[in-house]
Write a protein that holds these residues in place. Structure first.
Motif, PDB file in Angstrom:
ATOM      1  N   ASN A   1     -38.406  28.834  33.197  1.00 34.63           N
ATOM      2  CA  ASN A   1     -39.139  28.882  31.918  1.00 34.63           C
ATOM      3  C   ASN A   1     -40.428  29.697  32.008  1.00 34.63           C
TER       4      ASN A   1
ATOM      5  N   GLU B   1     -40.413  20.343  30.448  1.00 38.66           N
ATOM      6  CA  GLU B   1     -40.509  21.508  31.327  1.00 38.66           C
ATOM      7  C   GLU B   1     -41.936  21.660  31.854  1.00 38.66           C
TER       8      GLU B   1
ATOM      9  N   LEU C   1     -38.854  24.672  24.746  1.00 32.23           N
ATOM     10  CA  LEU C   1     -39.758  24.196  25.783  1.00 32.23           C
ATOM     11  C   LEU C   1     -40.234  22.809  25.388  1.00 32.23           C
TER      12      LEU C   1
END
Length: 348
Positions: free
Chosen positions: A248, A92, A39
């Motif tokens: 995500n 992200e 991430l």
């Protein structure tokens, strides 16, 4: 002789097998590590990022199922660009105020606010000098060169300040730039004022005073920090996009849990947290006293209020860019489900 040769061959094969298996296990571990989800999180090196960066300093991200990658970016528009991007090492998620969210949405992207980490109506200020006479009357902004990071809270703050005193953007010369560059310009006198935040406000005060002593800067009167706390309430938020949220979600839930822990650490040990943040920002002890005392550190989401803020800033932006089409529904830019999954009481 043949007997000994046979034994030696068996021993050699055993060693080769052992080494091969060891290498296979090592390669397997490497494959697991390489396949671990990642991430990338965009963060600004400013006081606004207190909660997300304290989580980093306290190693709260380390025990997650994914690899956390902190991306330090200089200004809100850089976070926006990173969220808009796709592929390796684009963010992200990121921490930004409402203004960049609106800019992202107006460009046709789909920003999603997941949570707010801090709120304050004292966090956007102007640095200037006594010679500009702006502190005597804000109408003296007229004709001045004012540094502002376009696409951020600085832009809307200046716009509201001008409107309050019967001025408009056409009455000033807006100089766009990164915060560090605007600080340099206002200290050197190339612009008369700059809309900034910490650590740049604190740095500007000190550097201007010290610069006069060593004749680096011309003495233009005392350095002044101006604030109208009625103009803008800063809400600094965790933001992603619709597509990146879909890809995500689990990682973002884990990250929000870490941010909650960090906000609780600040409440439990405000002095210790403040010193860690000051060290991170290369500030002296006590430099963030005002920030800590005038800021609410809480990871939460007030859905209705967030909708109001987004609508208000969208309407403001349309005033600057008439071609923008106002959304019919502002709730599409908010997703409260992740925070609800962690703690329903944090959604208001």
């Amino acid at each position: 002789m043949k007997k000994y040769s046979k034994i030696l061959l068996i021993a050699l094969l055993a060693v080769i097998c052992f080494l091969g298996c060891k290498k296979l296990n090592k390669d397997k571990d490497l494959i697991v590590s390489e396949s671990q989800e990642e991430l990338f999180f965009g963060e600004l090196p400013i006081a606004y990022s207190a909660v997300s960066h304290l989580a980093y300093l306290e190693n709260l991200y380390d025990d997650n199922s994914y690899k956390f990658n902190l991306m330090s970016l200089p200004a809100g528009p850089d976070i926006v660009a990173s969220l808009r991007g796709s592929g390796k090492e684009t963010a992200e998620a990121g921490s930004i105020a409402v203004t960049p969210v609106v800019y992202l949405a107006s460009a046709g992207y789909n920003p999603i606010v997941l949570a707010t980490t801090i709120t304050s109506n004292h966090r956007v200020r102007i640095f200037t000098t006594r010679s500009t006479k702006i502190s005597e009357n804000y109408e003296n902004l007229k004709g001045k060169k004012i540094g502002v990071v376009l696409g951020t809270v600085g832009e809307i703050y200046l716009s509201r300040l001008l409107a309050k005193h019967s001025l408009s953007e056409k009455d000033v010369v807006r100089v766009n730039g990164k915060p560090a560059e605007l600080k340099r310009l206002v200290l050197s006198g190339d612009i008369e004022a700059a809309v900034l935040w910490d650590p740049f406000i604190t740095q500007a005060k000190k550097e201007y005073k010290e610069g006069i002593k060593i004749e680096k800067y011309q003495d233009r009167g005392q350095g002044e920090v101006l604030l109208d706390s009625t103009l803008y309430t800063l809400a600094f938020n965790i933001v992603t996009t619709k597509e990146k949220l879909r890809n995500n979600r689990d990682e973002l839930v884990e990250m929000l849990e870490d941010l909650i822990k960090a906000s609780e650490l600040i409440k439990e040990n405000k002095t210790g947290s403040q010193r860690k943040l000051e060290q991170w920002l290369n500030l002296e002890a006590g430099d963030l006293d005002d920030f800590m005392n005038t800021t609410n550190f809480e990871v939460y989401l007030n859905t209705s209020l967030m909708e109001e803020w987004i609508e208000s800033e969208y309407t403001w932006l349309k005033g600057l860019k008439p071609e923008i089409v106002l959304p019919k529904d502002y709730s599409v830019f908010i997703d409260e489900s992740l925070l609800k999954e962690i703690d329903e009481t944090r959604v208001k």
